[in-house]
Design a protein around this motif. Sequence first.
Motif, short mmCIF file in Angstrom:
data_model
loop_
_atom_site.label_atom_id
_atom_site.label_comp_id
_atom_site.label_asym_id
_atom_site.label_seq_id
_atom_site.Cartn_x
_atom_site.Cartn_y
_atom_site.Cartn_z
N ILE A 392 0.93 -1.21 -0.04
CA ILE A 392 0.01 0.06 -0.07
C ILE A 392 0.95 1.29 -0.09
O ILE A 392 1.56 1.44 0.93
N PRO A 393 1.01 1.90 -1.02
CA PRO A 393 1.86 3.20 -1.09
C PRO A 393 1.42 4.35 -0.28
O PRO A 393 1.28 5.34 -0.77
N LEU A 410 -6.73 2.33 -1.10
CA LEU A 410 -7.39 1.07 -1.68
C LEU A 410 -6.53 -0.07 -1.82
O LEU A 410 -5.19 -0.01 -2.20
N ASP A 411 -7.04 -1.15 -1.05
CA ASP A 411 -6.14 -2.27 -0.96
C ASP A 411 -6.61 -3.55 -1.51
O ASP A 411 -7.72 -3.88 -1.42
N SER A 412 -5.93 -3.80 -2.36
CA SER A 412 -6.15 -4.86 -3.75
C SER A 412 -5.17 -6.09 -3.33
O SER A 412 -5.20 -6.78 -4.49
N TYR A 465 -9.77 3.71 4.59
CA TYR A 465 -9.19 2.54 4.20
C TYR A 465 -10.46 1.89 3.38
O TYR A 465 -11.44 1.30 4.01
N PHE A 466 -10.36 1.46 2.07
CA PHE A 466 -11.19 0.83 1.20
C PHE A 466 -10.54 -0.54 0.96
O PHE A 466 -9.20 -0.62 0.74
#
Length: 542
Positions: A392-393, A410-412, A465-466
């Motif tokens: 996560i940047p 956005l955490d993928s 946080y998504f």
Amino acid sequence: MLTGTGFIKQMSDWKLFDSLTYVSGLSGGSWILMDLITHDFEVDLMLTDWNLDDGLLQGIPDFVVRQKDLVSGIEESDLTEEALLKRDWSGFDNEEFREFREILDMEVALFDEETNDEGLGKRSLNPLLRLRQLLFDDDDEVEEPLKGSLKDKNDTAQIKSWKSVKRIIQFYIDLHMEVRPKKMKGFPVSFTDYLGKAFIRNLGSNVTNMLNGSSFSRLFRESKSFKDFKAPIPIVVANCKNERLKNVIFEFTPFEFGSWNPLLRLFVKLEYLGSRIRSGIAERCVKNFDDVGFITATSSSIFNNALIYIWNMTAKSSRETVKAIKTIMGLFGLEMAGTDSNDVRSSTLDQIKADYAVYHPNPFFNYPGVDSILTTNDHLYLVDGGEDGENIPLRPLLIPERKVDVVLILDSSSDNQNFPDGRKLKNVMNQLNPEKAWSFPELEFPLEHPLAFGCFDKDHPLLLYFSNGQHSYRSNTSTFKIVYDESEIGRMLMNGREVFSSDFDEHHRNCLGCLLIKRTLDRSAYLSEPSFCRDCYDEYCF
């Protein structure tokens, strides 16, 4: 990239994208940044040029990495032997072509001569023969032993697939010729250089012609949106691997390249990256080293892990197989450091350097007053920004000098069945505050709505946080699924929109507004929180 693009498109529809000061990305997120840069930050044009129905690298099928997270290495996959042989292959010029075929012919003979096992002795099962067949046989010819091994339609289809090998070969020859000028100028090249050229090629011919050889900094100097202050400042994040460093990140912006890490805390103008600078004094100035494809590939070189995986597999093969594959890697620029010529198995993955992006000369070499690992080596080795489990940047946006109010995350990640479970955010927070183990709430994923962290810590940005999750489509596709048809693209984008909008819920939209203005309210001596917002803070804030 697809999930994040849908996320950004919905932000734009809600008139929030124009409010961004910065947008940071790593791995697939850096593809989004390249797409935005390519289209001068016109969100509606995103994805219009990507050839997503064609493989990123010719001849390499999709494959799925199971169980093990990519950042800890690839140990399991459904790679077939055919895919394995295709993956360890690059384009050569004519002289190298002839040299490699001669070597391969000798290795095929040695393999058969030294193999006593009856099963392995069959020419149809000789992996080196199959490699030679794949790369060099004429379209209308198949050797008799191979023909004799055909047992079903799958084998027939495999023979037909080999007839496209000339197209595949030409693809790698073209990549090789595009990378060669950099090597001819004295710069070391790596797999990342080839990957960067492949990214640009995947954007379509019009964009390819515009971008090929284009420097990151020059694109911004020519960007109308950027010059008119209508675009956010992009930050591309990469990890440093000098001397086995962990969680030391570098960043690329339109202005500078460098790191905020205490080991360095120095930057160089991006336009002059590639220049020879010693002890802070410029000895030779270079421009255009900051190729936009190379920088994007540096941040998203997780595909290099596939290369390492393949090396692991081939290292378990016969001595001759290892030698042949090593020849391919050598011609492709992936040379092994510290290899004992008398023992091809003596190389370890720790010694592989050229699968990293190589930044030489190091602009911070011998910088006065900074004595660290990052200044004592004239090379910087950079890899995918998520290589150390910190994908996560976030950290570049928490630099106090940037004065950010709120960060949308956005955490993928692929933590659990290719969906995130929050552990990557925890990794980042532990890096930021190693003295205090950062707790994470026990929650069910996917989240019903985003979580807000630090709501009441006025000295730091609020973190919203998504997490990627299934809304209208199962968006947990493999990192290595690199071919998508039009229907899949549309569904992935829609799901990304729904991640941001919480399925277009109006209550969520209003609460999002409250969260985005919270720091403004905190700073104001005259404004008080609306009661509705206080309810939202109770609901969203952790």
